[in-house]
Design a protein around this motif. Structure first.
Motif, PDB file in Angstrom:
ATOM      1  N   LEU A  84       0.841  -1.161   0.030  1.00  0.00           N
ATOM      2  CA  LEU A  84      -0.048  -0.046   0.059  1.00  0.00           C
ATOM      3  C   LEU A  84       1.154   1.226  -0.047  1.00  0.00           C
ATOM      4  O   LEU A  84       0.593   2.354  -0.535  1.00  0.00           O
ATOM      5  CB  LEU A  84      -0.965   0.226   1.069  1.00  0.00           C
ATOM      6  N   ASN A  85       1.978   1.224   0.530  1.00  0.00           N
ATOM      7  CA  ASN A  85       3.037   2.250   0.715  1.00  0.00           C
ATOM      8  C   ASN A  85       3.406   2.941  -0.598  1.00  0.00           C
ATOM      9  O   ASN A  85       3.499   3.813  -1.130  1.00  0.00           O
ATOM     10  CB  ASN A  85       3.951   2.034   1.816  1.00  0.00           C
ATOM     11  N   ARG A  86       3.812   1.541  -1.543  1.00  0.00           N
ATOM     12  CA  ARG A  86       4.182   2.032  -2.927  1.00  0.00           C
ATOM     13  C   ARG A  86       3.024   2.269  -3.470  1.00  0.00           C
ATOM     14  O   ARG A  86       3.341   3.351  -4.250  1.00  0.00           O
ATOM     15  CB  ARG A  86       4.885   0.438  -3.320  1.00  0.00           C
ATOM     16  N   MET A  87       2.007   1.737  -3.593  1.00  0.00           N
ATOM     17  CA  MET A  87       0.817   2.484  -4.162  1.00  0.00           C
ATOM     18  C   MET A  87       0.515   3.687  -3.940  1.00  0.00           C
ATOM     19  O   MET A  87       0.370   4.595  -4.786  1.00  0.00           O
ATOM     20  CB  MET A  87      -0.497   1.601  -4.023  1.00  0.00           C
ATOM     21  N   ALA A  88       0.619   4.191  -2.467  1.00  0.00           N
ATOM     22  CA  ALA A  88       0.366   5.335  -2.467  1.00  0.00           C
ATOM     23  C   ALA A  88       1.554   6.531  -2.956  1.00  0.00           C
ATOM     24  O   ALA A  88       1.306   7.532  -3.330  1.00  0.00           O
ATOM     25  CB  ALA A  88       0.617   5.709  -0.704  1.00  0.00           C
ATOM     26  N   GLU A  89       2.866   6.030  -2.870  1.00  0.00           N
ATOM     27  CA  GLU A  89       3.961   6.902  -3.697  1.00  0.00           C
ATOM     28  C   GLU A  89       3.482   7.063  -5.107  1.00  0.00           C
ATOM     29  O   GLU A  89       3.886   8.145  -5.500  1.00  0.00           O
ATOM     30  CB  GLU A  89       5.155   6.360  -3.302  1.00  0.00           C
ATOM     31  N   GLY A  90       2.814   5.853  -5.557  1.00  0.00           N
ATOM     32  CA  GLY A  90       2.648   5.916  -7.174  1.00  0.00           C
ATOM     33  C   GLY A  90       1.391   7.307  -7.286  1.00  0.00           C
ATOM     34  O   GLY A  90       1.227   8.146  -8.323  1.00  0.00           O
ATOM     35  N   ARG A  91       0.572   7.225  -6.225  1.00  0.00           N
ATOM     36  CA  ARG A  91      -0.659   8.289  -6.150  1.00  0.00           C
ATOM     37  C   ARG A  91      -0.297   9.651  -5.978  1.00  0.00           C
ATOM     38  O   ARG A  91      -0.490  10.899  -6.533  1.00  0.00           O
ATOM     39  CB  ARG A  91      -1.643   7.966  -5.540  1.00  0.00           C
ATOM     40  N   ARG A  92       0.969   9.891  -5.258  1.00  0.00           N
ATOM     41  CA  ARG A  92       1.300  11.104  -4.538  1.00  0.00           C
ATOM     42  C   ARG A  92       2.109  11.864  -5.648  1.00  0.00           C
ATOM     43  O   ARG A  92       2.142  13.203  -5.838  1.00  0.00           O
ATOM     44  CB  ARG A  92       2.045  11.082  -3.495  1.00  0.00           C
ATOM     45  N   ALA A  93       2.766  11.126  -6.411  1.00  0.00           N
ATOM     46  CA  ALA A  93       3.719  11.685  -7.637  1.00  0.00           C
ATOM     47  C   ALA A  93       3.122  12.695  -8.599  1.00  0.00           C
ATOM     48  O   ALA A  93       3.445  13.794  -8.710  1.00  0.00           O
ATOM     49  CB  ALA A  93       4.344  10.575  -8.174  1.00  0.00           C
TER      50      ALA A  93
ATOM     51  N   LYS B 161       1.507  15.676  -6.735  1.00  0.00           N
ATOM     52  CA  LYS B 161       2.662  16.667  -6.467  1.00  0.00           C
ATOM     53  C   LYS B 161       3.057  17.584  -7.681  1.00  0.00           C
ATOM     54  O   LYS B 161       3.120  18.602  -7.714  1.00  0.00           O
ATOM     55  CB  LYS B 161       3.898  16.106  -5.876  1.00  0.00           C
ATOM     56  N   VAL B 162       3.051  16.848  -8.937  1.00  0.00           N
ATOM     57  CA  VAL B 162       3.410  17.830 -10.004  1.00  0.00           C
ATOM     58  C   VAL B 162       2.382  18.505 -10.449  1.00  0.00           C
ATOM     59  O   VAL B 162       2.533  19.530 -10.861  1.00  0.00           O
ATOM     60  CB  VAL B 162       3.568  16.500 -11.288  1.00  0.00           C
ATOM     61  N   ALA B 163       0.816  18.084 -10.062  1.00  0.00           N
ATOM     62  CA  ALA B 163      -0.156  18.947 -10.535  1.00  0.00           C
ATOM     63  C   ALA B 163      -0.004  20.020  -9.567  1.00  0.00           C
ATOM     64  O   ALA B 163      -0.395  21.250 -10.095  1.00  0.00           O
ATOM     65  CB  ALA B 163      -1.310  18.121 -10.500  1.00  0.00           C
ATOM     66  N   ALA B 164       0.281  19.933  -8.499  1.00  0.00           N
ATOM     67  CA  ALA B 164       0.466  21.151  -7.424  1.00  0.00           C
ATOM     68  C   ALA B 164       1.466  21.974  -7.873  1.00  0.00           C
ATOM     69  O   ALA B 164       1.333  23.346  -7.683  1.00  0.00           O
ATOM     70  CB  ALA B 164       0.493  20.630  -6.019  1.00  0.00           C
ATOM     71  N   GLU B 165       2.564  21.672  -8.453  1.00  0.00           N
ATOM     72  CA  GLU B 165       3.657  22.548  -8.750  1.00  0.00           C
ATOM     73  C   GLU B 165       3.194  23.118  -9.920  1.00  0.00           C
ATOM     74  O   GLU B 165       3.804  24.356 -10.392  1.00  0.00           O
ATOM     75  CB  GLU B 165       4.814  21.530  -8.971  1.00  0.00           C
TER      76      GLU B 165
END
Length: 408
Positions: A392-401, A404-408
């Motif tokens: 789940l942590n690895r999946m979460a990293e995939g969603r956060r990336a 994060k790009v969209a926010a920047e």
């Protein structure tokens, strides 16, 4: 003027001859020789300094063997200062070095004593009064040859460090004397403090340290213990050290036993249930026979896993579960509309043999993260739950990336 007067005589180990004063002065002016040179001195004109912390110069047999080697060839010269240069620093040592001594040793006392032991009357020396510029200089050079010797035991070394600290305190004050001594020796201040601590131990333990029967590390441990309780004697300290080592060995053996047991457990095949992509029960490692579905009236919320039809339903409360155990369950009504929060089961991936172990009852809460986490936490063993967390942590990293790009 003779050639001798012009350039002086040469010298070499084992056959040293003095230069004429004029020849030596000329060579010094031209820089062809250093300010000090090799000379051969009668041993009855040399005295050992009482400041040398070294006390063990070998057995009679060892001194005889070394003395005979010196008779054949002296590979390293002894170092000395003149009597006036020494007494200028320590005038109270006059009676200790004797009235006949014209020189005082800085380095090479073992060579000096071994030569006397076998009856030699002369040795090669380098006379360097520059080493006696200050008390600190003299003691520093006195220790330089001995600190790294294998046969210079820890108590002798500690006494030498103590001597240097005392001289630093006399010349520059008590404050900072250990730091100044440490700087001269190229050591940390803590190293100097640890050396001095060894000298606080009872004489019996210092003898064991000198003989190598107690290690320097153990000596520092005993010194700390003595500082905490100054009333302890040598026997108490040694008993305490023995018990501490025993306890440490037992802890080490227990750690090794637990580590071996853990490794053995990891190598064993254990049936572990995980979730497959289609939310059916499958095996993570070894294959195990699928369990038969339990009757609905005998199934409680504690033994329920995923529902076979994946319908939307929240986790039941404890009271509902208790009431349900006393009366038969009624099958849920068929779904008439799809819910956005409940995934549609993919019929093409459902395998009959994979769904045999699924227990109906409380259905998996897809749309509530807290309930879903608690549901899996209650029903999975520790190893599989931790594996799930990593996934789940690895999946979460995939969603956060992307977020994060969209926010920047």
């Amino acid at each position: 003027m003779s050639i001798k007067d012009k350039v002086g005589e040469s010298s070499s180990f084992g056959r040293a001859r003095s230069r004429s004063e004029r020849g030596r002065a000329k060579a010094l002016t031209e820089g062809s020789i250093p300010a000090y040179e090799l000379v051969r001195l009668p041993l009855d004109q040399v005295a050992a300094t009482p400041l040398n912390p070294r006390r063990n110069f070998g057995s009679a047999e060892e001194m005889t063997r070394f003395g005979e080697e010196l008779r054949e060839a002296q590979l390293a010269a002894c170092v000395a200062v003149t009597r006036p240069a020494y007494l200028k620093l320590w005038p109270d040592h006059e009676s200790q070095i004797g009235t006949s001594a014209l020189y005082v040793l800085v380095n090479g006392e073992r060579r000096f004593r071994s030569a006397i032991h076998v009856g030699l009357d002369k040795l090669d020396f380098v006379v360097r009064d520059d080493l006696a510029a200050t008390r600190e200089d003299f003691v520093d050079h006195l220790l330089a040859e001995n600190l790294d010797r294998e046969d210079f035991d820890v108590i002798e070394r500690a006494r030498g460090v103590e001597q240097l600290v005392s001289v630093c305190a006399e010349d520059g004050g008590e404050r900072g004397s250990r730091s100044r001594a440490a700087k001269r020796l190229g050591k940390d201040r803590s190293w100097v403090t640890n050396q001095l601590a060894l000298l606080t131990l009872p004489a019996e333990i210092q003898v064991l340290l000198s003989a190598g029967e107690v290690s320097e590390r153990d000596g520092r441990t005993l010194a700390r213990s003595l500082k905490e309780d100054p009333d302890q004697g040598a026997a108490q300290l040694l008993d305490q050290l023995s018990k501490a080592k025993e306890s440490a060995e037992q802890r080490k053996q227990e750690e090794q036993r637990l580590l071996a047991a853990g490794r053995e457990a990891l190598t064993q095949d254990r049936p572990v249930e995980t979730l497959s992509a289609d939310n059916n029960s499958s095996s993570a490692g070894a294959q195990t026979p699928a369990a038969s579905p339990a009757p609905a009236e005998e199934t409680s919320s504690d033994s329920s896993l995923l529902s076979a039809d994946n319908n939307e339903e929240s986790l039941t409360s404890q009271d509902d579960t208790t009431n349900r155990s006393t009366k038969p369950e009624t099958p849920p009504p068929p779904m008439t509309a799809k819910s956005d929060s409940v995934p549609e089961p993919r019929e093409e991936h459902v395998r009959p043999e994979a769904s045999q172990g699924v227990v109906t009852g409380v259905r998996f809460p897809y749309d509530n993260a807290v309930q879903a986490a608690q549901f899996l936490h209650d029903r999975m063993d520790d190893s599989q739950f931790l594996i799930l967390v990593d996934i789940l942590n690895r999946m979460a990293e995939g969603r956060r990336a992307p977020a994060k790009v969209a926010a920047e």
